[in-house]
Design a protein around this motif. Structure first.
Motif, PDB file in Angstrom:
ATOM      1  N   GLN A  55       3.196   7.430 -15.675  1.00 40.63           N
ATOM      2  CA  GLN A  55       2.914   7.791 -14.342  1.00 40.63           C
ATOM      3  C   GLN A  55       1.663   7.865 -13.855  1.00 40.63           C
ATOM      4  OE1 GLN A  55       5.553  11.190 -13.798  1.00 40.63           O
ATOM      5  NE2 GLN A  55       7.299   9.988 -13.286  1.00 40.63           N
ATOM      6  N   SER A  58      -0.063   4.294 -14.134  1.00 38.61           N
ATOM      7  CA  SER A  58       0.393   3.463 -13.156  1.00 38.61           C
ATOM      8  C   SER A  58      -0.020   3.948 -11.854  1.00 38.61           C
ATOM      9  CB  SER A  58       1.891   3.203 -13.113  1.00 38.61           C
ATOM     10  OG  SER A  58       2.593   4.643 -12.964  1.00 38.61           O
ATOM     11  N   ALA A  59      -0.401   5.071 -11.520  1.00 39.74           N
ATOM     12  CA  ALA A  59      -0.761   5.744 -10.427  1.00 39.74           C
ATOM     13  C   ALA A  59      -2.312   5.214 -10.061  1.00 39.74           C
ATOM     14  CB  ALA A  59      -0.789   7.262 -10.132  1.00 39.74           C
ATOM     15  N   GLY A  62      -2.039   1.690  -8.108  1.00 39.64           N
ATOM     16  CA  GLY A  62      -1.107   1.881  -6.947  1.00 39.64           C
ATOM     17  C   GLY A  62       0.305   0.971  -7.225  1.00 39.64           C
ATOM     18  N   PRO A  63       1.055   0.948  -6.257  1.00 40.84           N
ATOM     19  CA  PRO A  63       2.439   0.243  -6.477  1.00 40.84           C
ATOM     20  C   PRO A  63       2.182  -1.313  -6.524  1.00 40.84           C
ATOM     21  CG  PRO A  63       2.001   0.667  -4.197  1.00 40.84           C
ATOM     22  CD  PRO A  63       0.850   1.360  -4.803  1.00 40.84           C
ATOM     23  N   PRO A  64       3.162  -1.891  -7.351  1.00 40.75           N
ATOM     24  CA  PRO A  64       3.090  -3.174  -7.641  1.00 40.75           C
ATOM     25  C   PRO A  64       3.090  -3.925  -6.330  1.00 40.75           C
ATOM     26  CG  PRO A  64       4.888  -2.466  -8.442  1.00 40.75           C
ATOM     27  CD  PRO A  64       4.367  -1.332  -8.027  1.00 40.75           C
ATOM     28  N   PRO A  65       2.318  -5.256  -6.205  1.00 42.72           N
ATOM     29  CA  PRO A  65       2.625  -6.098  -5.358  1.00 42.72           C
ATOM     30  C   PRO A  65       3.892  -6.793  -5.000  1.00 42.72           C
ATOM     31  CG  PRO A  65       0.932  -7.268  -6.911  1.00 42.72           C
ATOM     32  CD  PRO A  65       1.318  -5.659  -7.425  1.00 42.72           C
ATOM     33  N   SER A  66       4.172  -6.857  -3.653  1.00 46.89           N
ATOM     34  CA  SER A  66       5.525  -7.584  -3.536  1.00 46.89           C
ATOM     35  C   SER A  66       5.390  -8.950  -3.748  1.00 46.89           C
ATOM     36  CB  SER A  66       5.919  -7.138  -2.154  1.00 46.89           C
ATOM     37  OG  SER A  66       5.074  -7.978  -1.292  1.00 46.89           O
ATOM     38  N   GLU A  69       3.324 -10.877  -1.108  1.00 51.04           N
ATOM     39  CA  GLU A  69       1.953 -10.386  -1.238  1.00 51.04           C
ATOM     40  C   GLU A  69       1.399 -11.369  -2.315  1.00 51.04           C
ATOM     41  OE1 GLU A  69       0.950  -5.939  -0.656  1.00 51.04           O
ATOM     42  OE2 GLU A  69       2.000  -6.131  -2.122  1.00 51.04           O
TER      43      GLU A  69
END
Length: 83
Positions: A55, A58-59, A62-66, A69
């Motif tokens: 965690q 990965s933090a 940031g969150p993975p791109p969609s 995106e």
């Protein structure tokens, strides 16, 4: 020698190592430290990295791109490259 000086010496030596050597040292440190941070102390360790460590890693990114995106980035790059 003070703790700060010891830490500085260790860090200076660490950055002179190859990337593979640094990674190997980090893996060993994670194995040494991970029992302190395991969520379930009674459970046998199944991997060399804990959930909290994953965690934290990965933090940093940031969150993975969609998918949208990523497609937009590809379209923008193609537009820059080919006009």
């Amino acid at each position: 020698m003070t703790v700060a000086t010891d830490k500085e010496l260790i860090l200076r030596a660490f950055v002179r190592l190859s990337l593979d050597e640094r990674f190997a040292i980090l893996q060993e440190l994670i194995q040494i430290l991970s029992p302190k941070y395991q969520l379930d102390k009674g459970k046998a360790k199944e991997s060399s990295i804990t959930l909290k460590e994953m965690q934290a890693i990965s933090a940093q990114f940031g969150p993975p791109p969609s998918d949208e995106e990523v497609q937009q980035w590809l379209d923008e790059r193609r537009e820059e490259k080919y006009g």
